[in-house]
Design an enzyme around this catalytic site. Structure first.
Site, PDB file in Angstrom:
ATOM      1  CG  HIS A  29      -0.319   0.282   2.627  1.00  0.00           C
ATOM      2  ND1 HIS A  29      -0.227   1.588   2.976  1.00  0.00           N
ATOM      3  CD2 HIS A  29       0.169  -0.500   3.558  1.00  0.00           C
ATOM      4  CE1 HIS A  29       0.726   1.472   4.155  1.00  0.00           C
ATOM      5  NE2 HIS A  29       0.744   0.644   4.440  1.00  0.00           N
ATOM      6  CB  CYS A  30       1.040   4.449  -1.929  1.00  0.00           C
ATOM      7  SG  CYS A  30      -0.355   4.388  -2.606  1.00  0.00           S
ATOM      8  CG  MET A  31       1.325   8.390   1.570  1.00  0.00           C
ATOM      9  SD  MET A  31       1.633  10.122   1.626  1.00  0.00           S
ATOM     10  CE  MET A  31       0.583  10.450   2.946  1.00  0.00           C
TER      11      MET A  31
END
Length: 509
Positions: A29-31
């Site tokens: 996942h990213c932000m």
């Protein structure tokens, strides 16, 4: 429902809609996004995913990306990973399979691969792939940049007020510690991304920040610790990867464990000390000087171009090239003057969405989407408004960019007057950027200029969209009562337009 149960329920709802645990090859996942590697793209139910309350949208790239928003994605991802593990343990893949099942699986895999290849072909240019690698190096550093940036802002405020004088040195150490060693983390991630041993990349990059380099002379000048910064670390780690790969090919296996790491650090280290540090230092200085010159002389014009064209850059994936530039400016000056201007693109989207809401009073579906996505848009999470409202409608996306251009021009104008407005970290945008603001004329002035830019962006985006965002045909098509849907295009009964050139972290400037 407890927060943990809610996150697990979201993960449980997503898993079957992406083809189940057997179809998931990777989970990161990213932000704002849950990024999934999938074996067979054809098994995904896009519309059902978009209809989930927690899902703000989906984006296709080299991974399948489900937009959940900041905070939520960090909590849902571990639950999703746990569900995948549990499903695989409960139903392990059989050692053998009957011939008909094998043939069917092969056909489905080929079909999924063909779909994935067709959708990726437009974006798989060498330049864009390189930019994605660069983004993958810096995006994992954003949480630390945000945390340290907020602490730095708090420390500066306390110093200005003369409060807690015994605590401010400790806060300063917390805020500066990561930035002092950021080159090491960049080197580690670079080696990992380019296929080398991460710790060797970090070891070579660590040379750049080692205090002892002050005793070394290169090109007739004494080196200074940190010279070259993140760009030097990136170059040093890439060189280390190529040296390591060369050693793996030619060094006998019996000697590999001793010779390969030694030669990697030795050769890459010497080139870094007597070449890369000086060259990267000159490039970094030039970047800082150019950014300051651009806004000091270009002012409103430069801000107009940057704020107006940022979202198109995002749609093309070219915004990733700005990440190392932001980081270099933060490393040099303590803040990046570009991010507050680019953040105006999100303000234009908010203003445009408000205008769409008023111009389509009969379309309950689009108005419902706007009401649910607007709070996230104000906080700088632009994907729901972009992919659910302005981009599918077409012209409102352009008028939203006009709003961003006017907001950027406002902030750029004050930069030209000598009031620099910067951000101590990258990632947040919109209202979420306020805690990270910094400048050269005090926090109050900096906040006032940035807030003024947001207001101008909101107003310009609203006016441009309200008066020029809809043709008569577009109004006739969309300003009608619709069944509930999850996006503007779906609301008309037409197919949802796939996003073939998405906005990786940060559509939020």
């Amino acid at each position: 429902m407890a927060t943990e149960d809610k996150n697990r329920a979201t993960a449980a709802a997503i898993l079957p809609l992406v083809g189940g645990a057997a179809n998931v090859s990777s989970v990161v996942h990213c932000m704002t996004r849950l990024r999934l590697g999938l074996h067979d793209r054809s098994l995904v139910d896009d519309e059902a995913l978009k209809a989930l309350p927690a899902v703000m949208g989906v984006v296709e790239d080299d991974t399948y990306q489900i937009v959940l928003g900041p905070g939520t994605v960090a909590r849902v991802t571990p639950e999703f990973e746990q569900l995948v593990r549990e499903a695989r343990e409960a139903a392990p893949e059989p050692a053998g399979a009957a011939e008909p099942a094998t043939t069917t699986a092969a056909e489905l895999a080929a079909q999924g691969a063909a779909i994935k290849a067709a959708r990726k072909a437009k974006n798989a240019t060498p330049f864009k792939l390189f930019l994605r690698k660069i983004a993958n190096i810096f995006v994992p550093l954003i949480p630390a940049l945000i945390g340290c940036g907020i602490i730095a802002g708090l420390n500066g405020l306390l110093k200005n007020l003369g409060w807690l004088t015994s605590v401010t040195p400790a806060l300063g150490a917390m805020a500066s510690g990561f930035m002092a060693l950021i080159a090491v983390f960049v080197g580690y991630n670079t080696a990992k991304e380019f296929g080398g041993t991460p710790i060797l990349g970090g070891a070579v990059a660590a040379i750049i920040v080692f205090p002892g380099v002050a005793d070394i002379e290169a090109f007739g000048q004494k080196l200074s610790p940190g010279q070259g910064g993140v760009l030097g670390a990136l170059g040093a780690a890439v060189l280390a990867v190529y040296v390591e790969k060369w050693c793996r090919r030619w060094v006998p296996e019996a000697l590999d464990v001793l010779v390969t790491p030694t030669l990697t650090v030795l050769i890459s280290g010497l080139v870094t000390i007597f070449g890369l540090m000086y060259v990267a230092g000159e490039v970094s200085t030039a970047i800082g000087d150019f950014a300051n010159w651009l806004l000091s002389n270009g002012g409103a014009g430069a801000g107009l171009v940057l704020g107006g064209f940022f979202l198109p850059l995002v749609m093309l994936g070219l915004h990733q090239a700005l990440i190392p530039i932001h980081t270099t400016l933060i490393e040099q000056q303590g803040y990046t003057v570009l991010l507050p201007i680019l953040a105006m693109a999100g303000a234009g989207q908010v203003g445009a969405a408000l205008a769409v809401y008023l111009r389509l009073p009969r379309n309950e579906s689009i108005r419902r989407t706007i009401k649910s996505a607007l709070p996230a848009g104000l906080l700088g999470v632009g994907e729901p408004l972009i992919y659910g409202v302005s981009l599918p409608l077409g012209r409102p996306f352009i008028t939203a960019c006009v709003g961003g251009a006017f907001g950027g021009a406002f902030v750029g104008f004050f930069n030209q007057l000598g009031s620099a407005v910067g951000s101590t970290a990258i990632g947040p945008s919109g209202w979420a950027l306020f805690p990270l603001l910094d400048g050269n004329h005090g926090l109050g002035t900096t906040i006032a200029i940035y807030a003024g830019g947001l207001l101008v962006g909101y107003l310009a985006g609203f006016v441009a969209t309200y008066f020029f965002g809809f043709s008569k045909d577009l109004l006739a098509e969309f300003n009608v009562s619709q069944e509930p849907a999850v996006s503007a295009v779906a609301a008309t009964g037409g197919p949802a337009a796939p996003v073939t050139d998405p906005a990786p972290e940060p559509a939020r400037a």
